[in-house]
Design a protein around this motif. Structure first.
Motif, PDB file in Angstrom:
ATOM      1  N   ARG A  71      -0.985  -5.663  -9.981  1.00 29.02           N
ATOM      2  CA  ARG A  71      -2.259  -5.035 -10.323  1.00 29.02           C
ATOM      3  C   ARG A  71      -2.534  -4.008  -9.239  1.00 29.02           C
ATOM      4  O   ARG A  71      -2.583  -4.342  -8.058  1.00 29.02           O
ATOM      5  CB  ARG A  71      -3.378  -6.064 -10.367  1.00 29.02           C
ATOM      6  CG  ARG A  71      -4.722  -5.480 -10.727  1.00 29.02           C
ATOM      7  CD  ARG A  71      -5.783  -6.599 -10.721  1.00 29.02           C
ATOM      8  NE  ARG A  71      -7.093  -6.043 -10.737  1.00 29.02           N
ATOM      9  CZ  ARG A  71      -7.833  -5.764  -9.658  1.00 29.02           C
ATOM     10  NH1 ARG A  71      -7.347  -6.021  -8.460  1.00 29.02           N
ATOM     11  NH2 ARG A  71      -9.022  -5.256  -9.755  1.00 29.02           N
ATOM     12  N   CYS A  72      -2.697  -2.767  -9.653  1.00 29.19           N
ATOM     13  CA  CYS A  72      -2.880  -1.685  -8.694  1.00 29.19           C
ATOM     14  C   CYS A  72      -4.268  -1.077  -8.828  1.00 29.19           C
ATOM     15  O   CYS A  72      -4.854  -1.052  -9.916  1.00 29.19           O
ATOM     16  CB  CYS A  72      -1.824  -0.592  -8.911  1.00 29.19           C
ATOM     17  SG  CYS A  72      -0.130  -1.166  -8.681  1.00 29.19           S
ATOM     18  N   LEU A 116       0.844  -1.199   0.000  1.00 27.37           N
ATOM     19  CA  LEU A 116       0.000   0.000   0.000  1.00 27.37           C
ATOM     20  C   LEU A 116       0.874   1.242   0.000  1.00 27.37           C
ATOM     21  O   LEU A 116       1.948   1.234   0.607  1.00 27.37           O
ATOM     22  CB  LEU A 116      -0.870   0.045   1.265  1.00 27.37           C
ATOM     23  CG  LEU A 116      -1.995  -0.960   1.335  1.00 27.37           C
ATOM     24  CD1 LEU A 116      -1.658  -2.034   2.307  1.00 27.37           C
ATOM     25  CD2 LEU A 116      -3.244  -0.234   1.723  1.00 27.37           C
ATOM     26  N   ARG A 117       0.405   2.265  -0.671  1.00 27.97           N
ATOM     27  CA  ARG A 117       1.039   3.582  -0.622  1.00 27.97           C
ATOM     28  C   ARG A 117      -0.063   4.603  -0.427  1.00 27.97           C
ATOM     29  O   ARG A 117      -1.144   4.471  -1.000  1.00 27.97           O
ATOM     30  CB  ARG A 117       1.777   3.888  -1.926  1.00 27.97           C
ATOM     31  CG  ARG A 117       3.022   3.087  -2.113  1.00 27.97           C
ATOM     32  CD  ARG A 117       3.847   3.648  -3.248  1.00 27.97           C
ATOM     33  NE  ARG A 117       4.987   2.774  -3.497  1.00 27.97           N
ATOM     34  CZ  ARG A 117       5.464   2.512  -4.687  1.00 27.97           C
ATOM     35  NH1 ARG A 117       4.939   3.059  -5.750  1.00 27.97           N
ATOM     36  NH2 ARG A 117       6.496   1.716  -4.819  1.00 27.97           N
ATOM     37  N   PRO A 118       0.205   5.647   0.338  1.00 28.79           N
ATOM     38  CA  PRO A 118      -0.835   6.656   0.542  1.00 28.79           C
ATOM     39  C   PRO A 118      -1.160   7.389  -0.757  1.00 28.79           C
ATOM     40  O   PRO A 118      -0.293   7.606  -1.596  1.00 28.79           O
ATOM     41  CB  PRO A 118      -0.223   7.609   1.570  1.00 28.79           C
ATOM     42  CG  PRO A 118       1.218   7.272   1.651  1.00 28.79           C
ATOM     43  CD  PRO A 118       1.414   5.911   1.082  1.00 28.79           C
ATOM     44  N   MET A 169      -3.184   3.633  -2.507  1.00 36.84           N
ATOM     45  CA  MET A 169      -2.990   2.823  -3.703  1.00 36.84           C
ATOM     46  C   MET A 169      -2.632   1.426  -3.202  1.00 36.84           C
ATOM     47  O   MET A 169      -1.717   1.265  -2.391  1.00 36.84           O
ATOM     48  CB  MET A 169      -1.850   3.384  -4.556  1.00 36.84           C
ATOM     49  CG  MET A 169      -1.515   2.525  -5.755  1.00 36.84           C
ATOM     50  SD  MET A 169      -0.192   3.203  -6.773  1.00 36.84           S
ATOM     51  CE  MET A 169       1.226   2.938  -5.726  1.00 36.84           C
ATOM     52  N   ILE A 170      -3.368   0.426  -3.670  1.00 40.41           N
ATOM     53  CA  ILE A 170      -3.145  -0.954  -3.256  1.00 40.41           C
ATOM     54  C   ILE A 170      -2.684  -1.735  -4.480  1.00 40.41           C
ATOM     55  O   ILE A 170      -3.360  -1.742  -5.506  1.00 40.41           O
ATOM     56  CB  ILE A 170      -4.425  -1.579  -2.681  1.00 40.41           C
ATOM     57  CG1 ILE A 170      -4.945  -0.742  -1.516  1.00 40.41           C
ATOM     58  CG2 ILE A 170      -4.186  -3.032  -2.275  1.00 40.41           C
ATOM     59  CD1 ILE A 170      -6.341  -1.100  -1.070  1.00 40.41           C
ATOM     60  N   CYS A 171      -1.516  -2.392  -4.354  1.00 40.75           N
ATOM     61  CA  CYS A 171      -0.968  -3.164  -5.463  1.00 40.75           C
ATOM     62  C   CYS A 171      -0.682  -4.593  -4.995  1.00 40.75           C
ATOM     63  O   CYS A 171      -0.071  -4.782  -3.944  1.00 40.75           O
ATOM     64  CB  CYS A 171       0.327  -2.537  -5.978  1.00 40.75           C
ATOM     65  SG  CYS A 171       0.108  -0.865  -6.640  1.00 40.75           S
ATOM     66  N   CYS A 172      -1.137  -5.574  -5.786  1.00 44.20           N
ATOM     67  CA  CYS A 172      -0.914  -6.992  -5.465  1.00 44.20           C
ATOM     68  C   CYS A 172      -0.299  -7.700  -6.666  1.00 44.20           C
ATOM     69  O   CYS A 172      -0.646  -7.410  -7.814  1.00 44.20           O
ATOM     70  CB  CYS A 172      -2.229  -7.661  -5.090  1.00 44.20           C
ATOM     71  SG  CYS A 172      -2.934  -7.029  -3.556  1.00 44.20           S
ATOM     72  N   SER A 173       0.581  -8.622  -6.387  1.00 46.18           N
ATOM     73  CA  SER A 173       1.313  -9.341  -7.426  1.00 46.18           C
ATOM     74  C   SER A 173       0.384 -10.187  -8.286  1.00 46.18           C
ATOM     75  O   SER A 173      -0.558 -10.798  -7.798  1.00 46.18           O
ATOM     76  CB  SER A 173       2.372 -10.249  -6.797  1.00 46.18           C
ATOM     77  OG  SER A 173       3.042 -10.966  -7.801  1.00 46.18           O
ATOM     78  N   LEU A 174       0.682 -10.223  -9.581  1.00 45.70           N
ATOM     79  CA  LEU A 174      -0.035 -11.076 -10.529  1.00 45.70           C
ATOM     80  C   LEU A 174       0.710 -12.379 -10.792  1.00 45.70           C
ATOM     81  O   LEU A 174       0.225 -13.234 -11.517  1.00 45.70           O
ATOM     82  CB  LEU A 174      -0.207 -10.330 -11.865  1.00 45.70           C
ATOM     83  CG  LEU A 174      -1.091  -9.095 -11.818  1.00 45.70           C
ATOM     84  CD1 LEU A 174      -0.969  -8.307 -13.104  1.00 45.70           C
ATOM     85  CD2 LEU A 174      -2.532  -9.498 -11.571  1.00 45.70           C
TER      86      LEU A 174
END
Length: 110
Positions: free
Chosen positions: A55-56, A27-29, A63-68
């Protein structure tokens, strides 16, 4: 060292380093204007795939990013190696002696 062996060594190193990583999301603000990723500003509600195979999603607070990438866990590590393909965000497990031959993978995580 041949180019093929160097590529296999690099891919194995990448696979091991990614396997040691516990967090598959980060996560990033967000700012009041949206989410900044790789010098691009995304509006709230935007969803995209970044260059590192995550995938963000831009939400109002973060901002939420998770690996594909699905990381193979159970396979013959003596005779096989995982090769990372950035374009498809995938890891293909192949024979060390012949990368044209795929190895069986029994499970993975991602």
């Amino acid at each position: 060292m041949s180019m093929q062996k160097l590529l296999l060594l690099f891919s194995l190193t990448l696979l091991v380093s990614r396997s040691l990583c516990v967090a598959r999301c980060y996560l990033r603000p967000a700012s009041k204007y949206g989410c900044l990723s790789n010098r691009n500003l995304y509006v709230f509600g935007a969803v995209w795939k970044n260059e590192d195979c995550f995938r963000c999603r831009c939400k109002t607070n973060a901002m939420i990013c998770c690996s594909l990438v699905l990381i193979p866990k159970s396979y013959d590590r003596v005779n096989c190696v995982g090769l990372f393909h950035k374009k498809s965000c995938s890891i293909r497990v192949v024979k060390k002696t012949n990368p044209e031959i795929s190895c069986s993978v029994y499970n993975g995580f991602g």
